[in-house]
Write a protein that holds these residues in place. Structure first.
Motif, short mmCIF file in Angstrom:
data_model
loop_
_atom_site.label_atom_id
_atom_site.label_comp_id
_atom_site.label_asym_id
_atom_site.label_seq_id
_atom_site.Cartn_x
_atom_site.Cartn_y
_atom_site.Cartn_z
N VAL A 131 0.83 -1.20 0.00
CA VAL A 131 0.00 0.00 0.00
C VAL A 131 0.87 1.26 0.00
O VAL A 131 0.58 2.23 -0.70
N GLU A 132 1.95 1.23 0.76
CA GLU A 132 2.84 2.39 0.84
C GLU A 132 3.53 2.69 -0.50
O GLU A 132 3.96 3.82 -0.73
N GLN A 133 3.61 1.71 -1.39
CA GLN A 133 4.24 1.92 -2.70
C GLN A 133 3.32 2.67 -3.66
O GLN A 133 3.79 3.18 -4.68
N LEU A 134 2.04 2.75 -3.35
CA LEU A 134 1.10 3.48 -4.20
C LEU A 134 1.33 4.98 -4.08
O LEU A 134 1.74 5.47 -3.03
N GLN A 135 1.03 5.70 -5.14
CA GLN A 135 1.08 7.16 -5.10
C GLN A 135 0.02 7.64 -4.12
O GLN A 135 -0.98 6.95 -3.87
N PRO A 136 0.18 8.85 -3.54
CA PRO A 136 -0.75 9.31 -2.50
C PRO A 136 -2.23 9.33 -2.90
O PRO A 136 -3.08 8.85 -2.15
N ALA A 137 -2.57 9.87 -4.06
CA ALA A 137 -3.98 9.95 -4.44
C ALA A 137 -4.59 8.56 -4.67
O ALA A 137 -5.67 8.27 -4.12
N PRO A 138 -3.94 7.68 -5.43
CA PRO A 138 -4.50 6.33 -5.57
C PRO A 138 -4.56 5.58 -4.23
O PRO A 138 -5.50 4.82 -3.98
N GLN A 139 -3.58 5.80 -3.37
CA GLN A 139 -3.58 5.16 -2.05
C GLN A 139 -4.81 5.61 -1.26
O GLN A 139 -5.50 4.80 -0.64
N ARG A 140 -5.12 6.90 -1.29
CA ARG A 140 -6.31 7.40 -0.58
C ARG A 140 -7.58 6.81 -1.17
O ARG A 140 -8.52 6.49 -0.44
N PRO A 162 -12.08 13.84 -10.89
CA PRO A 162 -13.12 13.31 -11.78
C PRO A 162 -13.40 11.83 -11.48
O PRO A 162 -12.49 11.08 -11.12
N LEU A 163 -14.66 11.43 -11.65
CA LEU A 163 -15.06 10.06 -11.37
C LEU A 163 -14.26 9.05 -12.18
O LEU A 163 -13.80 8.03 -11.66
N LYS A 167 -11.92 5.95 -10.75
CA LYS A 167 -12.10 4.55 -11.16
C LYS A 167 -10.80 3.98 -11.71
O LYS A 167 -10.42 2.84 -11.42
N ALA A 168 -10.10 4.76 -12.52
CA ALA A 168 -8.84 4.30 -13.09
C ALA A 168 -7.79 4.10 -12.01
O ALA A 168 -7.03 3.11 -12.03
N TRP A 169 -7.70 5.03 -11.05
CA TRP A 169 -6.74 4.88 -9.95
C TRP A 169 -7.00 3.62 -9.16
O TRP A 169 -6.07 2.89 -8.81
#
Length: 182
Positions: A131-140, A162-163, A167-169
């Motif tokens: 989880v920590e390897q994810l970028q901040p926005a996708p992690q959130r 945007p929605l 969804k993509a993240w």
């Protein structure tokens, strides 16, 4: 010399529940009840509500055991999915919004506990690392979805994104977590 206990056979237990064997349901409760309560409590954020969710989950497991299809996933995963979905439905139905804090990063561990692949899960450190390897926005996004029980639209509103992006993240993050956990 003490031999380790054989692993719990979730599939056989569900088959016995489908045959209305109450001892099988009791065995499942004794074996997984505390962990399932933990999943419900993390999502619902209230012990009494989590107990109600667990009760409802075991009723659903009992009444739906015959519908379990091993071709679609593991028996353990099926049991956890029922509990998780009931808890998420509770959160959505009550429309509770809870702020995300630093400690919730570790809460996602039990939700991604590799229930669909026996032997995959070795501890919370592994999922935390992933989880920590994810970028901040996708992690959130992942944490809002799996810890807070938010829908994609709710996450988009919370993050002001945007929605389609949300969804993509989530889709890419789940794939990255699968690869990291493999």
């Amino acid at each position: 010399m003490n031999l380790p206990a054989p692993p719990f056979d979730f599939q056989a237990c569900l088959a016995a529940c489908a045959q209305r064997d109450r001892r099988a349901l009791q065995a499942l409760y004794d074996h997984e009840g505390a962990r399932l309560l933990g999943v419900a409590r993390r999502i619902a954020r209230d012990h009494a509500t989590a107990e109600d969710i667990l009760h409802d989950a075991f009723i659903r497991i009992w009444t739906g055991a015959a519908s379990f299809d091993p071709a679609r996933g593991s028996a353990r995963g099926w049991v956890y999915s029922i509990t998780r979905h009931l808890a998420l439905n509770f959160v959505r139905d009550t429309r509770r919004e809870t702020p995300l804090d630093e400690h919730e990063v570790t809460a996602v561990a039990s939700l991604f506990a590799g229930f669909d692949e026996p032997g995959l899960w070795t501890g919370s450190a592994r999922i935390n690392r992933c989880v920590e390897q994810l970028q901040p926005a996708p992690q959130r996004c992942i944490l809002h979805a799996y810890v807070d029980g938010c829908s994609h639209a709710e996450i988009a509103a919370l993050l002001g994104a945007p929605l389609g992006t949300v969804k993509a993240w989530i889709k890419r993050s789940l794939q990255a977590l699968r690869e990291c956990m493999a």
